[in-house]
Design a protein around this motif. Structure first.
Motif, PDB file in Angstrom:
ATOM      1  N   PHE A 129       0.829  -1.207   0.000  1.00  0.00           N
ATOM      2  CA  PHE A 129       0.000   0.000   0.000  1.00  0.00           C
ATOM      3  C   PHE A 129       0.862   1.255   0.000  1.00  0.00           C
ATOM      4  O   PHE A 129       0.597   2.218  -0.739  1.00  0.00           O
ATOM      5  CB  PHE A 129      -0.922   0.005   1.214  1.00  0.00           C
ATOM      6  CG  PHE A 129      -1.675   1.299   1.383  1.00  0.00           C
ATOM      7  CD1 PHE A 129      -2.806   1.558   0.630  1.00  0.00           C
ATOM      8  CD2 PHE A 129      -1.230   2.265   2.281  1.00  0.00           C
ATOM      9  CE1 PHE A 129      -3.489   2.760   0.766  1.00  0.00           C
ATOM     10  CE2 PHE A 129      -1.902   3.465   2.420  1.00  0.00           C
ATOM     11  CZ  PHE A 129      -3.036   3.713   1.667  1.00  0.00           C
ATOM     12  N   HIS A 133       0.991   4.636  -2.292  1.00  0.00           N
ATOM     13  CA  HIS A 133       0.740   5.905  -1.602  1.00  0.00           C
ATOM     14  C   HIS A 133       1.832   6.925  -1.903  1.00  0.00           C
ATOM     15  O   HIS A 133       1.546   8.102  -2.173  1.00  0.00           O
ATOM     16  CB  HIS A 133       0.651   5.648  -0.099  1.00  0.00           C
ATOM     17  CG  HIS A 133       0.588   6.887   0.731  1.00  0.00           C
ATOM     18  ND1 HIS A 133      -0.516   7.713   0.737  1.00  0.00           N
ATOM     19  CD2 HIS A 133       1.503   7.450   1.575  1.00  0.00           C
ATOM     20  CE1 HIS A 133      -0.294   8.738   1.552  1.00  0.00           C
ATOM     21  NE2 HIS A 133       0.924   8.600   2.065  1.00  0.00           N
ATOM     22  N   TYR A 207      -4.034   3.761   5.414  1.00  0.00           N
ATOM     23  CA  TYR A 207      -4.357   2.402   4.963  1.00  0.00           C
ATOM     24  C   TYR A 207      -5.626   1.894   5.654  1.00  0.00           C
ATOM     25  O   TYR A 207      -6.539   1.365   5.011  1.00  0.00           O
ATOM     26  CB  TYR A 207      -3.171   1.485   5.256  1.00  0.00           C
ATOM     27  CG  TYR A 207      -3.465   0.000   5.181  1.00  0.00           C
ATOM     28  CD1 TYR A 207      -3.660  -0.642   3.964  1.00  0.00           C
ATOM     29  CD2 TYR A 207      -3.527  -0.759   6.359  1.00  0.00           C
ATOM     30  CE1 TYR A 207      -3.910  -2.003   3.920  1.00  0.00           C
ATOM     31  CE2 TYR A 207      -3.777  -2.113   6.309  1.00  0.00           C
ATOM     32  CZ  TYR A 207      -3.971  -2.737   5.095  1.00  0.00           C
ATOM     33  OH  TYR A 207      -4.230  -4.091   5.048  1.00  0.00           O
ATOM     34  N   GLU A 210      -8.827   3.265   4.354  1.00  0.00           N
ATOM     35  CA  GLU A 210      -9.223   2.622   3.100  1.00  0.00           C
ATOM     36  C   GLU A 210      -9.758   1.213   3.346  1.00  0.00           C
ATOM     37  O   GLU A 210     -10.680   0.764   2.657  1.00  0.00           O
ATOM     38  CB  GLU A 210      -8.040   2.581   2.135  1.00  0.00           C
ATOM     39  CG  GLU A 210      -7.569   3.945   1.677  1.00  0.00           C
ATOM     40  CD  GLU A 210      -8.667   4.724   0.953  1.00  0.00           C
ATOM     41  OE1 GLU A 210      -9.367   4.120   0.114  1.00  0.00           O
ATOM     42  OE2 GLU A 210      -8.828   5.922   1.243  1.00  0.00           O
ATOM     43  N   LYS A 213     -13.404   1.130   4.055  1.00  0.00           N
ATOM     44  CA  LYS A 213     -14.272   1.328   2.898  1.00  0.00           C
ATOM     45  C   LYS A 213     -14.522   0.035   2.118  1.00  0.00           C
ATOM     46  O   LYS A 213     -15.387   0.010   1.235  1.00  0.00           O
ATOM     47  CB  LYS A 213     -13.661   2.359   1.956  1.00  0.00           C
ATOM     48  CG  LYS A 213     -13.498   3.741   2.555  1.00  0.00           C
ATOM     49  CD  LYS A 213     -12.796   4.681   1.571  1.00  0.00           C
ATOM     50  CE  LYS A 213     -12.511   6.034   2.173  1.00  0.00           C
ATOM     51  NZ  LYS A 213     -11.761   6.909   1.228  1.00  0.00           N
ATOM     52  N   LEU A 399      -7.360  -1.990  -3.369  1.00  0.00           N
ATOM     53  CA  LEU A 399      -6.551  -1.253  -2.402  1.00  0.00           C
ATOM     54  C   LEU A 399      -5.095  -1.704  -2.423  1.00  0.00           C
ATOM     55  O   LEU A 399      -4.174  -0.891  -2.449  1.00  0.00           O
ATOM     56  CB  LEU A 399      -7.142  -1.418  -0.997  1.00  0.00           C
ATOM     57  CG  LEU A 399      -6.345  -0.791   0.141  1.00  0.00           C
ATOM     58  CD1 LEU A 399      -6.232   0.714  -0.045  1.00  0.00           C
ATOM     59  CD2 LEU A 399      -6.997  -1.122   1.490  1.00  0.00           C
ATOM     60  N   SER A 407      -7.107  -6.799   5.712  1.00  0.00           N
ATOM     61  CA  SER A 407      -8.463  -6.496   5.240  1.00  0.00           C
ATOM     62  C   SER A 407      -9.289  -7.766   5.097  1.00  0.00           C
ATOM     63  O   SER A 407     -10.497  -7.760   5.358  1.00  0.00           O
ATOM     64  CB  SER A 407      -8.412  -5.736   3.916  1.00  0.00           C
ATOM     65  OG  SER A 407      -7.821  -6.503   2.894  1.00  0.00           O
TER      66      SER A 407
END
Length: 567
Positions: A129, A133, A207, A210, A213, A399, A407
């Motif tokens: 990630f 980013h 992170y 996100e 979401k 992501l 996640s």
């Protein structure tokens, strides 16, 4: 050989590994010295991975410095603005991970390349990630994932956020070979301070925002009473997995206390791989003691997720990777119309069957999550919903372009609550899918041989030279050979395939069964993947029993046939 060892000692920055070679010389253990200097650890699409120790065939600070110098030179030659874009470097809790990460950062900054270095231990998905980013040119994660404690590794990501694929692997390998014969750049403190930034809590927060979401279902009040047992298995997953669950509304999360803190020795497990027998014992015992609904486990670098669920009789049973993947896939397909899903050729066929029913794009790739990520990016106009591989790797959404155990743990727990709210536990949800599509039961078995007697090579050549059109007494409909790039049918038809070449044979049997055979890339063994399809017309338990019997018969018969062919 001894001259090579002497040259190595002169370049090695670590007194411990220098002394290791000197002690071997003193003991006249020339066989071990020869093994250490038989070549170099092979750098490929998975980067480096090997046993810790001195010499070019082991993981150590000199190998890491040479690898970093090669990577840096390759980036400078092939990526515009590589110095300014920089490289993200992270590390887990394994032995020497911090030292290897710091050496990597010093070598890269010594080449004038900006570095974003993790200020503490971090999960692999956070590095993937962070690369996106920061818009970095590449990323390095120091980890050996789920290998035994004596291992460490060096995983490389490209600027697109996915692990490297050809031709970058061979290009970096060639640059490493050159770096091993040259002076290695190494930044002093002033240069390092000028070019190195550290990342930690701020990136974690972005992170995690996100991750929140990525939910597939609406929030439920039931989450606060849904009990979960979790273990990071002495790895780095606890901080973010616990946080993800808490932020999602789960208040009853119990963590195995003996395995909560990172420990590179992995003292409570024989093998820190959730798939290994016994690895989930402590978390399942905790789940039973606290009355949990689920038992979850991360592997040591937290990119994979293992799930065990309470059965009707009360004990906890681990789900196969394909079962977790299908549960995720089913929910993504029915909730994200038109989004693509993907898996690998050795994972279950069921995801593709479901995608066809839902009218969704479906991608099938070679083994390895890097292929899933790159295939998803090859279709920029098609939103990506989900990808998985049977070895416990899952990613929902776009992501992270790699496996993401953080996640995945949170999203699976949320789904389990949604099923419970509808009156079904995890096993009842699996039954629901089985009744709709049939039981797709998978299994794996490997044949190990003595590497020196060429049995593996003979076996592999023997299969191709005499392709069987009956396996375990069942006629073969077609045979896929990824090395040749063809699918050959029993009636003589030949279809050209659009997949990269790979040493993989697939036998498609009448009735829907499938056998995949490939040599291991790291060990002297042939890996075999099996799948059978059993329709559910009547009693579900009878259908499951029939499926298990059919699969076991297929595996045993095929293994005997392979053994005979090897001899």
């Amino acid at each position: 050989m001894l001259d090579e060892a002497k040259k190595w000692i002169e370049r090695d920055p670590d007194p411990k590994t220098r002394n290791e070679i000197l002690e071997l010389e003193k003991a006249k253990d020339f066989d071990e010295i020869a093994a250490r200097f038989a070549g170099r650890l092979s750098f490929g699409t998975a980067g480096l991975r090997g046993v810790l120790g001195a010499g070019p065939m082991r993981m150590n600070r000199l190998v890491v410095r040479e690898t970093s110098a090669g990577l840096g030179q390759y980036l400078l030659q092939n990526v515009d603005g590589a110095q300014e874009k920089g490289v993200v470097v992270g590390y887990d809790g394994r032995l020497m991970s911090r030292e290897f990460a710091e050496d990597t950062a010093r070598v890269l900054t010594g080449l004038g390349i900006k570095v974003y270095l993790s200020e503490d231990l971090c999960p692999t998905p956070v590095v993937a990630f962070a690369l996106k980013h920061f818009g970095a040119a590449a990323g390095v994660m120091v980890t050996a994932s789920h290998n035994p404690p004596e291992y460490n590794g060096y995983k490389v990501y490209w600027g697109n956020g996915a692990q490297i694929v050809p031709p970058h692997d061979s290009g970096i390998a060639a640059a490493i070979d050159e770096a091993s014969r040259a002076e290695i750049p190494f930044a002093d403190d002033l240069e390092f301070e000028r070019l190195a930034d550290f990342f930690g809590r701020e990136v974690d927060d972005i992170y995690m925002a996100e991750v929140r979401k990525l939910s597939l279902v609406d929030a439920s009040e039931s989450r606060k009473d849904f009990a979960i047992a979790y273990t990071p298995m002495h790895g780095v997953g606890s901080k973010l997995v616990e946080r993800a669950l808490k932020e999602s509304g789960f208040e009853k999360v119990s963590v195995v206390p003996e395995q909560r803190r990172p420990d590179g020795l992995f003292p409570t497990v024989n093998f820190p791989n959730p798939e290994e027998p016994g690895a989930m014992d402590l978390v399942c015992a905790l789940a039973e003691s606290v009355g949990a609904n689920l038992a979850l486990a991360s592997d040591p670098d937290a990119d994979r997720l293992a799930v065990a669920a309470r059965t009707g009789s009360g004990e906890f049973k681990m789900l196969r990777g394909d079962q977790v993947g299908v549960l995720f896939g089913y929910e993504c397909l029915r909730r994200k119309t038109g989004h693509a899903v993907a898996t690998t050729i050795v994972s279950s066929q069921l995801l593709g069957v479901m995608a066809k029913k839902f009218g969704a794009p479906y991608y099938e790739t070679l083994t390895g999550f890097k292929w899933i990520a790159n295939e998803a990016m090859a279709h920029p106009d098609t939103p990506f919903a989900f990808g998985y591989e049977e070895a416990l790797g899952y990613t929902v959404g776009e992501l992270v372009r790699d496996k993401d155990g953080v996640s995945a743990a949170k999203i699976f727990a949320e789904l389990a609550v949604s099923w419970a709210d509808e009156g079904r536990d995890v096993w009842a949800q699996i039954e629901r899918i089985d009744r709709e599509f049939g039981i797709y039961l998978t299994g794996q078995r490997s044949l190990h041989y003595d590497e020196e007697n060429q049995a593996l090579k003979n076996l592999n050549n023997g299969i191709r030279a005499n392709l069987p059109w009956t396996v375990a007494g069942v006629p073969v409909d077609s045979i896929t050979d990824l090395e040749a790039g063809t699918r050959q049918w029993a009636d003589g038809r030949v279809e050209q395939l659009n997949l990269p070449k790979s040493d993989v044979l697939t036998f498609w049997l009448k009735g829907g069964a499938r056998i995949i055979v490939r040599p291991s890339g790291t060990e002297p063994k042939i890996k075999c993947y099996y799948e059978i399809v059993e329709p559910v017309a009547g009693d579900y338990e009878d259908a499951k029993s029939n499926a298990r019997n059919t699969l076991e018969t297929l595996i045993e018969s095929h293994q005997k046939e392979l053994g005979a062919l090897a001899n």
